[in-house]
Design a protein around this motif. Structure first.
Motif, short mmCIF file in Angstrom:
data_model
loop_
_atom_site.label_atom_id
_atom_site.label_comp_id
_atom_site.label_asym_id
_atom_site.label_seq_id
_atom_site.Cartn_x
_atom_site.Cartn_y
_atom_site.Cartn_z
N LEU A 220 1.35 -1.76 -0.76
CA LEU A 220 0.19 0.42 0.19
C LEU A 220 0.80 1.95 -0.05
O LEU A 220 1.67 1.18 0.81
CB LEU A 220 -1.33 -0.18 1.48
N LYS A 221 0.40 2.46 -0.86
CA LYS A 221 1.27 3.06 -1.09
C LYS A 221 0.88 4.71 -1.19
O LYS A 221 0.33 4.51 -2.15
CB LYS A 221 2.87 2.92 -2.69
N LEU A 222 0.99 5.72 -0.69
CA LEU A 222 0.74 7.04 -0.74
C LEU A 222 1.77 7.88 -1.35
O LEU A 222 3.56 8.40 -0.39
CB LEU A 222 0.53 6.92 0.47
N GLN A 223 1.61 8.70 -2.35
CA GLN A 223 2.05 9.24 -2.55
C GLN A 223 1.93 11.33 -3.20
O GLN A 223 0.78 10.30 -3.82
CB GLN A 223 3.38 8.90 -3.65
N GLY A 224 2.55 12.05 -2.46
CA GLY A 224 2.34 13.06 -3.15
C GLY A 224 3.01 13.55 -3.59
O GLY A 224 4.37 13.60 -3.85
N VAL A 225 2.30 14.53 -4.44
CA VAL A 225 2.98 15.76 -5.47
C VAL A 225 2.84 17.26 -4.91
O VAL A 225 2.02 17.24 -5.51
CB VAL A 225 2.94 15.63 -7.02
N THR A 226 3.72 17.45 -4.62
CA THR A 226 3.60 19.04 -4.51
C THR A 226 4.61 20.56 -5.39
O THR A 226 5.93 20.57 -5.72
CB THR A 226 3.39 19.32 -3.01
N GLY A 227 4.48 21.43 -6.11
CA GLY A 227 5.60 22.00 -6.62
C GLY A 227 5.43 23.85 -5.96
O GLY A 227 4.92 23.61 -4.81
N PHE A 228 6.92 24.07 -6.29
CA PHE A 228 7.11 24.98 -5.90
C PHE A 228 6.07 26.69 -6.58
O PHE A 228 6.66 27.67 -5.33
CB PHE A 228 8.57 25.30 -5.71
N ASP A 229 6.36 26.99 -7.39
CA ASP A 229 5.60 27.44 -8.28
C ASP A 229 4.17 26.82 -7.48
O ASP A 229 3.51 26.55 -8.12
CB ASP A 229 5.57 27.11 -10.00
N LYS A 230 3.10 28.20 -7.48
CA LYS A 230 2.10 27.99 -6.57
C LYS A 230 1.09 27.79 -7.82
O LYS A 230 -0.55 27.39 -6.84
CB LYS A 230 1.90 30.07 -6.26
N ASP A 231 1.24 27.76 -9.25
CA ASP A 231 0.36 27.73 -10.40
C ASP A 231 0.09 26.29 -10.03
O ASP A 231 -0.52 25.77 -10.49
CB ASP A 231 0.55 28.48 -11.34
N ASP A 232 1.42 25.42 -10.01
CA ASP A 232 1.58 23.91 -10.18
C ASP A 232 0.36 23.18 -9.09
O ASP A 232 0.30 23.72 -8.18
CB ASP A 232 3.07 23.44 -9.76
N ALA A 233 -0.25 22.38 -9.82
CA ALA A 233 -0.93 21.61 -9.44
C ALA A 233 -0.60 20.96 -8.44
O ALA A 233 0.36 20.12 -8.59
CB ALA A 233 -1.90 20.57 -10.01
#
Length: 271
Positions: free
Chosen positions: A64-77
């Motif tokens: 079971l794997k949980l992954q997130g993605v967050t961009g440094f640019d405020k406009d990135d999803a």
């Protein structure tokens, strides 16, 4: 009938011989984090500098794997991915994996909001995907198909804009990969294609007076196409109990005639 019985008998023998990839008796957990200079996914540009934390637990081949993605640019999803998978090892040279993944991307619901707990397939930002793959150590192939969520085709731009009258697209991606070791570095050469037109999205194209003209944007491509080619080089460093793989990757989309070069580092604090 005899042929069918032979096939079933062969499958039964293979399944009986198969063993989970990880035959540990207790549940194992792992936490890691990637930092990349550019976020590329299956030939598509998903944003600039991004951080990708991951938590995973596994037992007897199940994970079971949980992954997130967050961009440094405020406009990135922002992205949250939840995966349930299983691996069978048929031999030292062959293993098979199956799984299901829920992808959630902010700003992809009907009104451009970021509602995670919205379950209407036509209005939410979720995409549910099933996968099947086989790894022969020096060659691997994986197939991925969207089966639920925001993955539709529409007849008109108006229908797309309003998210009505859509039909399930079953967007599919097939990837082949060849890992190898050369010059003290781990390499991974991969190529991916979509066998048919996938889902559509819409985005503003032009302003005419007070009317906004929309254009269709395909999730993968608007036809069968070769959409990804990548070459990644990874150098694995270890400092005590901390692993720090450093990688560089050339990631191209032949269909869009685009390419990006990215670098990244992974931190795996637990062995």
């Amino acid at each position: 009938m005899k042929t069918v019985k032979k096939i079933l008998a062969t499958v039964a023998v293979l399944l009986a011989a198969a063993t989970p990839t990880e035959a540990q008796e207790t549940v194992k957990g792992n936490v890691s984090c990637d930092l990349v200079s550019h976020y590329m996914w299956r030939g598509s540009d998903r944003g600039g500098i991004s951080i990708m934390p991951e938590a995973k637990v596994s037992w007897q081949g199940a994970s079971l794997k949980l992954q997130g993605v967050t961009g440094f640019d405020k406009d990135d999803a922002k992205e949250i991915d939840l995966n349930l998978g299983y691996e069978y090892r048929f031999s030292d040279y062959c293993k098979v994996n199956v799984g299901v993944t829920d992808y959630w991307t902010s700003g992809k619901d009907k009104e451009g909001h970021s509602l995670y707990f919205e379950w209407d397939p036509a209005e939410n930002g979720h995409q549910l995907e099933v996968n099947l793959g086989v790894d022969f150590t020096y060659f691997k192939v994986n197939a991925y198909t969207m089966v639920w969520g925001n993955d539709f085709q529409y007849n008109t731009l108006s229908d797309m804009a309003q998210r009505v009258n859509g039909k399930r697209a079953y967007s599919t991606f097939i990837e082949v990969g060849v890992p190898f070791y050369f010059g003290g570095i781990d390499w991974d050469l991969s190529a991916g294609m979509t066998p048919f037109e996938g889902a559509y999205d819409v985005e503003p194209y032009d302003e005419i007076s007070t009317i906004t003209v929309l254009k269709k944007k395909s999730f993968y491509a608007d036809k069968a196409a070769f959409i990804m080619a990548s070459l990644r080089a990874t150098k694995r460093l270890e400092f005590g109990d901390v692993k720090v793989p450093i990688f560089a990757e050339l990631h191209a989309n032949p269909y869009l005639k685009s390419a990006n070069f990215l670098v990244g580092v992974s931190i795996e604090p637990f062995k």
